[in-house]
Design an enzyme around this catalytic site. Structure first.
Site, PDB file in Angstrom:
ATOM      1  N   GLU A 139       8.918  -4.632  -0.742  1.00 11.96           N
ATOM      2  CA  GLU A 139       7.748  -3.751  -0.658  1.00 11.96           C
ATOM      3  C   GLU A 139       8.134  -2.296  -0.926  1.00 11.96           C
ATOM      4  O   GLU A 139       7.341  -1.540  -1.514  1.00 11.96           O
ATOM      5  CB  GLU A 139       7.083  -3.879   0.710  1.00 11.96           C
ATOM      6  CG  GLU A 139       6.644  -5.287   1.085  1.00 11.96           C
ATOM      7  CD  GLU A 139       5.761  -5.939   0.031  1.00 11.96           C
ATOM      8  OE1 GLU A 139       4.977  -5.229  -0.640  1.00 11.96           O
ATOM      9  OE2 GLU A 139       5.854  -7.171  -0.136  1.00 11.96           O
ATOM     10  N   ASN A 188       0.837  -1.197   0.000  1.00 14.21           N
ATOM     11  CA  ASN A 188       0.000   0.000   0.000  1.00 14.21           C
ATOM     12  C   ASN A 188       0.876   1.252   0.000  1.00 14.21           C
ATOM     13  O   ASN A 188       1.813   1.358   0.793  1.00 14.21           O
ATOM     14  CB  ASN A 188      -0.888   0.032   1.245  1.00 14.21           C
ATOM     15  CG  ASN A 188      -1.574  -1.286   1.514  1.00 14.21           C
ATOM     16  OD1 ASN A 188      -2.347  -1.782   0.703  1.00 14.21           O
ATOM     17  ND2 ASN A 188      -1.268  -1.871   2.662  1.00 14.21           N
ATOM     18  N   GLU A 215       5.544  -7.569  -9.617  1.00 12.76           N
ATOM     19  CA  GLU A 215       6.124  -8.570  -8.732  1.00 12.76           C
ATOM     20  C   GLU A 215       7.465  -9.119  -9.197  1.00 12.76           C
ATOM     21  O   GLU A 215       8.341  -9.397  -8.378  1.00 12.76           O
ATOM     22  CB  GLU A 215       5.115  -9.714  -8.521  1.00 12.76           C
ATOM     23  CG  GLU A 215       3.808  -9.280  -7.880  1.00 12.76           C
ATOM     24  CD  GLU A 215       4.000  -8.634  -6.505  1.00 12.76           C
ATOM     25  OE1 GLU A 215       5.102  -8.737  -5.928  1.00 12.76           O
ATOM     26  OE2 GLU A 215       3.042  -8.017  -6.009  1.00 12.76           O
TER      27      GLU A 215
END
Length: 875
Positions: free
Chosen positions: A326, A293, A348
């Site tokens: 991340e 996020n 990814e």
């Protein structure tokens, strides 16, 4: 089968969301209002459609802005298309293409499913249960929190306000712009009809507007948390958060890794971190490992919290890699986002590779590129050798298929390896320059693979698209056969599959040779390439294991030459580990017998590299599968295990030496693990002694060896040890310790103990739902408990489906189950359980791959049983 769902972005394109959500924590409900400003596109109609799943939209308003000014349309009705995850606002007037504002009010329950808005449970110092409330919107779960266009291309600015209970921390993607206590009239429990009204103070937090971003990146976390904070050289505020139950020093390592990761990527990409702050939050309940996020990254506690006195080196490295992964997403995926889920690899695969790039810079003594080649290579090669496995770039036609894209072996591991190969092919500087140009050109936008290839082709002067497309758009990889007589060499390539009868004979890849002789062509893009070398020295390909392909050397002299290079450690660690891995895979596919792989082990007698031992461990694990077919082999396999480790066990022992490398610290665990399996008397006796000491003093056992030491008395049926470990698991707040006790307890050889452990899986206060799959797969892999674990899985499938069907982990279940099957009896059990579930899009692909994987494994075990028995008989 569910029908395909149309993409709503082709009908409505949002620019801005003004969103307010209020949580009713005690009642486990929420309500909200959203005002969506955007553009209606496509054909005129009398409705506007948005994604909504599990929400009750209670009112709607549509306003159009055109050359006649602004006016409200008449809403005729609102209907929910539950099967399509849609809410439709029907109007009396025709809705023509143009600018619209759509307002909706909505409400829904808060559920425990770990998607949308959900609670995270933890216990405070007094043992009282507390909750955080958090979100998980990737891949298509924002629609469970508010009506929206829930597709990655539908980027918009979010003006978000969250109303919560008073006295808690409230985090969002951006810093809070305002925060104030407000009086609210609310029903304390909207699930009852008592209508009891109370007045109290609530906390209203309005966040600064976000950048343009996709719905799946919106997030919030609220509850009783504490933090550690730092600032990057460029002024970004970095915070690591955890519940009040976690010690403050458990946040330090992640804070350092997070801060340095931002600094590294800002420098490497030449593009500033796009936000003012970066929060990293450890959640007690979280289905995935972590979620990127934007500005509010969420994690499982185990992959963020580092307890200085008890965290193992392996876990510490994992934490650093996940934090870097991340953080890289803040550019790959957030700043520039794939247009649709078929290009998920743009997120990814790059993050998979870049995590190692960053951690290698921060902690060069860890040599994480060797771990990348071993762990990611193992995962990618073995999965990709199965017929029917998806390519890295995969079409998506239904939301239920999106979760199946997150195959860790393909879109993460294989994709990362392909990008590593490409980086080595075009060169580091061209790679870095191309990425910088890509981010600057497409910031806050959406892209597809061709956009990236264009940038990298410009920076490198090579046609990167032509090079990469055959690797990304098709499943599988090649094996390159090297035939050499003197200076004459012939290279041939073919499609490699475990089932060679299904290989595509027409398939050709542009294979980068990475050859030991500089004059050899950089690319082999034909089925056959004939070469003349300057001399008769054996030609070696794929130096440094930089390419995603196997190599088979056919000349006996070359094989002997390679064995001598392995013994002398003249070859690099990546080359040594990949040669053994190649041999095992060639054996499983029938190019040679598995005895040849076991014979090759003799060259590794003095091996002291931890990543190479990972592959030795893999081969040992594969050999143990023959025990399922013929139990008489197990004593000989245990003897081999004891013999393999003697040199390294003598060198390393049990105690960490002052100043020893982190690789040796991890290798010790591998070596002793071999000894425990091989029932080495001295090792087992020492493990018993250490467990007794551990019960009195946790520092008596190093964190790297903890799970192994714990497992020994469990295997021996020591009920007091089992009770101790159960109590330890249930009382500790340390997530790694919980994981270690799980690994130890599931090593039991008693079905009664296994049945007791399985009964705990449905008790959410004992085993968190996020951990159920770990307990189950460990018991399935244990041949002593497989029968009882399999039957539990069959009996409790309805519960498993209800609990996990909305979660990415659901489609892992058929994959985990298939990995445990080595006999015809269990092949039939697998078909009996999963054949009827092929109509579920989320499971279909992994079930079919499971059928194929099991058939291939049984064919290999049957074919090589005789040669393996001959090998052990001759020792």
């Amino acid at each position: 089968m569910k029908r395909n769902v149309a993409r709503l972005y082709t009908q409505f394109q949002p620019d801005d969301y003004s969103l307010q959500i209020e949580l009713y924590e005690a009642a486990m409900r929420f309500s909200g209002q959203v005002k969506i400003t955007g553009k209606k596109v496509g054909r005129p109609s009398q409705r506007l459609t948005f994604h909504s799943n599990g929400l009750k939209v209670t009112s709607g308003k549509v306003t159009v802005r055109d050359k006649r000014g602004e006016r409200e349309l008449t809403v005729k009705r609102i209907n929910h298309q539950k099967s399509l995850h849609e809410v439709r606002i029907h109007t009396v007037e025709m809705v023509y293409p143009g600018q619209y504002t759509v307002e909706m009010s909505f409400e829904a329950p808060i559920t425990n499913g770990m998607t949308g808005i959900y609670p995270c449970y933890w216990k405070d110092a007094e043992g009282q249960e507390q909750k955080l409330f958090a979100t998980q919107f990737e891949s298509h779960h924002a629609r469970e929190a508010f009506p929206c266009i829930d597709e990655p291309e539908a980027k918009a600015v979010f003006d978000f306000t969250l109303i919560t209970q008073d006295g808690v921390q409230v985090l969002g993607n951006t810093p809070a712009a305002t925060q104030q206590r407000v009086k609210r009239q609310e029903s304390r429990d909207k699930s009852t009809d008592q209508g009891i009204q109370t007045t109290d103070y609530r906390l209203q937090t309005t966040f600064e507007p976000t950048p343009r971003m996709s719905t799946y990146l919106l997030a919030f976390v609220t509850g009783d948390m504490h933090r550690k904070t730092a600032k990057t050289k460029s002024g970004v505020n970095v915070n690591v958060w955890a519940t009040a139950a976690q010690p403050a020093n458990s946040l330090d390592f992640a804070l350092d890794a997070a801060t340095r990761s931002i600094e590294y990527f800002e420098d490497y990409f030449g593009v500033p971190y796009p936000l003012a702050k970066a929060d990293h939050v450890a959640l007690p309940d979280f289905s995935s490992g972590a979620m990127e996020n934007w500005g509010l990254i969420t994690y499982r506690e185990r992959v963020l919290l580092d307890y200085p006195e008890t965290t193992s080196q392996s876990t510490r490295e994992y934490i650093a890699l996940v934090v870097a992964h991340e953080t890289s997403h803040q550019w790959f995926g957030n700043l520039v986002t794939m247009r649709w889920w078929d290009d998920l690899w743009l997120n990814e695969s790059f993050a998979n590779m870049m995590e190692y790039q960053a951690v290698d810079s921060m902690f060069p003594d860890w040599h994480v590129w060797h771990s990348f080649i071993a762990s990611e290579g193992l995962s990618a090669f073995r999965r990709d050798a199965t017929y029917g496995v998806q390519p890295v770039h995969t079409d998506v036609h239904h939301p239920d298929e999106i979760s199946t894209l997150f195959d860790p072996s393909i879109v993460y591991a294989k994709g990362g390896r392909l990008l590593y190969m490409m980086k080595n092919y075009i060169g580091e500087e061209a790679f870095r320059s191309g990425l910088s140009d890509y981010f600057k050109k497409h910031e806050y936008g959406n892209t597809c693979g061709d956009d990236l290839w264009a940038a990298l082709s410009t920076s490198s002067g090579k046609d990167v698209g032509a090079f990469m497309t055959p690797w990304l758009a098709r499943s599988g990889f090649p094996v390159v056969h090297v035939t050499q007589e003197g200076s004459a060499v012939q290279l041939t390539q073919e499609h490699f599959l475990d089932d060679r009868t299904k290989a595509d004979e027409t398939r050709i890849w542009p294979v980068p040779t990475f050859a030991s002789v500089p004059s050899v062509a950089a690319i082999c893009d034909s089925t056959q390439l004939d070469l003349t070398l300057p001399n008769s020295s054996p030609l070696l390909l794929n130096s440094g294991a930089r390419g995603h392909y196997l190599v088979q050397y056919r000349a006996v002299t070359t094989k002997h030459y390679i064995e001598e290079l392995i013994k002398s450690k003249t070859l690099t660690e990546p080359d040594r580990l990949m040669l053994l891995s190649n041999s095992a895979m060639l054996s499983r596919a029938g190019y040679q017998s598995y005895r040849e792989t076991l014979d090759l082990l003799d060259a590794y007698t003095d091996e002291d590299s931890e990543p190479v031992w990972d592959i030795i461990g893999l081969v040992a694990g594969e050999v143990r599968r023959f025990v399922d077919v013929d139990e008489s082999l197990e004593p000989a396999i245990k003897t081999l295990s004891r013999e393999l480790i003697q040199t390294q066990y003598t060198r390393l022992g049990w105690q960490e030496a002052p100043g020893e490398s982190t690789a040796d610290t991890k290798l010790r665990s591998l070596i002793i693990g071999f000894g425990v399996y091989g029932e080495d008397e001295a090792i087992v006796d020492r493990a018993r002694e250490l467990f007794a000491a551990y019960q009195k003093d946790e520092s008596a056992v190093s964190s790297e060896l903890r799970a192994l030491v714990m497992s020994v008395p469990v295997k021996e049926g020591d009920q007091k040890a089992i009770d101790f470990l159960l109590q330890l698991h249930d009382s500790t707040q340390n997530s790694e310790l919980k994981s270690d006790t799980c690994a130890a307890l599931t090593a039991t050889r008693e079905t009664a103990v296994a049945a007791k452990l399985l009964a705990r899986l449905k008790e959410g206060k004992l085993i968190k739902p996020q951990d159920v799959d770990r307990w189950l797969i460990y018991l399935l892999r244990n041949r002593y408990t497989r029968d009882v674990a399999w039957q539990w899985m069959v009996d409790e499938w309805a519960w498993l489906q209800k609990t996990f069907e909305n979660d990415k982990s659901y489609d892992y279940l058929p994959r985990y189950a298939a990995s445990c099957v080595s006999t015809a009896e269990y092949q039939q059990k697998y078909h009996d359980l999963f054949q009827s579930k092929l109509d579920q899009p989320m499971l279909k692909r992994n079930i079919e791959i499971g059928f194929e994987e099991i058939a291939n494994r049984l064919a290999w075990l049957t074919r090589d049983l005789k040669s393996v028995k001959t090998y052990f008989a001759s020792r």
